[in-house]
Write an enzyme that holds these catalytic residues in place. Sequence first.
Site, PDB file in Angstrom:
ATOM      1  N   LYS A  13       0.798  -1.219  -0.119  1.00  0.00           N
ATOM      2  CA  LYS A  13       0.009   0.088  -0.063  1.00  0.00           C
ATOM      3  C   LYS A  13       0.839   1.187  -0.044  1.00  0.00           C
ATOM      4  CE  LYS A  13      -2.290  -1.243   3.708  1.00  0.00           C
ATOM      5  NZ  LYS A  13      -1.364  -2.481   4.298  1.00  0.00           N
ATOM      6  N   ARG A  88      -9.363   0.361   9.259  1.00  0.00           N
ATOM      7  CA  ARG A  88      -8.859  -0.930   9.522  1.00  0.00           C
ATOM      8  C   ARG A  88     -10.219  -1.819  10.251  1.00  0.00           C
ATOM      9  NH1 ARG A  88      -3.108   0.267   9.011  1.00  0.00           N
ATOM     10  NH2 ARG A  88      -1.971  -1.505   9.310  1.00  0.00           N
ATOM     11  N   ARG A 127      11.590  -5.601   4.951  1.00  0.00           N
ATOM     12  CA  ARG A 127      11.415  -4.073   4.739  1.00  0.00           C
ATOM     13  C   ARG A 127      12.472  -3.281   5.684  1.00  0.00           C
ATOM     14  NH1 ARG A 127       5.190  -2.287   5.512  1.00  0.00           N
ATOM     15  NH2 ARG A 127       5.482  -3.086   7.642  1.00  0.00           N
ATOM     16  N   ARG A 159      11.584  -1.182  10.820  1.00  0.00           N
ATOM     17  CA  ARG A 159      10.675  -0.721  11.912  1.00  0.00           C
ATOM     18  C   ARG A 159      10.729  -1.639  13.222  1.00  0.00           C
ATOM     19  NH1 ARG A 159       5.375   0.025   8.765  1.00  0.00           N
ATOM     20  NH2 ARG A 159       4.236  -1.115  10.476  1.00  0.00           N
ATOM     21  N   ARG A 170       0.065  -9.033  13.707  1.00  0.00           N
ATOM     22  CA  ARG A 170      -0.544  -7.889  12.683  1.00  0.00           C
ATOM     23  C   ARG A 170      -1.481  -8.753  11.750  1.00  0.00           C
ATOM     24  NH1 ARG A 170       4.110  -5.095  12.313  1.00  0.00           N
ATOM     25  NH2 ARG A 170       3.957  -4.650  10.043  1.00  0.00           N
TER      26      ARG A 170
END
Length: 215
Positions: A13, A88, A127, A159, A170
């Site tokens: 996204k 969400r 990531r 992160r 998640r």
Amino acid sequence: MNIILFGPPGAGKGTQAKKLVDFYGIPQISTGDILRANVREGTELGLAAKAYMDKGELVPDQVLIGIIKNRLTEADCKKGFILDGYPRTVPQADALEAILDEIDKPIDVVLNLEVPDEVLVERISGRLMCKCGASYHVTSNPPKKDNICDSCGSEIFQRVDDTAEAVQNRLDVYKKQTQPLINYYKEKVILVTLNGTKDINVVFEDIKAILAKFA
Ligand code: ADP
Ligand code: ADP
Ligand code: ZN
């Protein structure tokens, strides 16, 4: 153009939102980026949100609804916007509808990026991101210069919530609380599902082809 970019964590996204910002000149509204900026700056909001974020839990709806209401009523959203990471939950989606009704800016399309779990885990564990919101991947999408963001020159980092444990949580949270929004939006607006496993630029071409119908 008022767009929701939808999909599980790691679907791409943020990556696609950045390309859409450059192409259409409308702002990206990433609730994850807004929350992380608050954590970094040590605001009251950031302090309240951090514990949820580190565990991979959702930050309470009322907090998010406040953030999104403020952001959507800023002047740069007049031409349109790209929502990334919001809504969400069903209460977040209901609140969004009420806010958009009030400012007379209905959602044109929900773009649903579909990516299987194994790929999501691999993407999130590799990531790297920048404080400007740009995201990279150690193998599939590295920056041009080692550890340096292509768009702003800052140092990129992993992160704190991109650990194997928080990622699994998640994904579970996504399935329970967020995925039901696919049927919610199918009944209300146009929802288009895209294959998010294709190359970054191919996914972007697919998105542009869909959006061409709304421009
Ligand atoms: P990802 O890119 O992995 O999908 P985000 O950057 O969108 O993650 O979000 C990071 C974290 O911020 C989430 O795990 C959650 O704790 C919080 N968050 C972001 N957006 C929302 C939202 N709309 N509702 C509740 N929590 C949110
Ligand atoms: P989201 O915002 O949905 O959580 P990101 O845009 O941050 O997802 O992408 C998650 C990770 O996957 C990043 O490391 C990014 O560079 C990488 N990525 C995004 N799209 C693709 C793609 N189409 N193919 C391969 N890797 C991708
Ligand atoms: Zn950057």
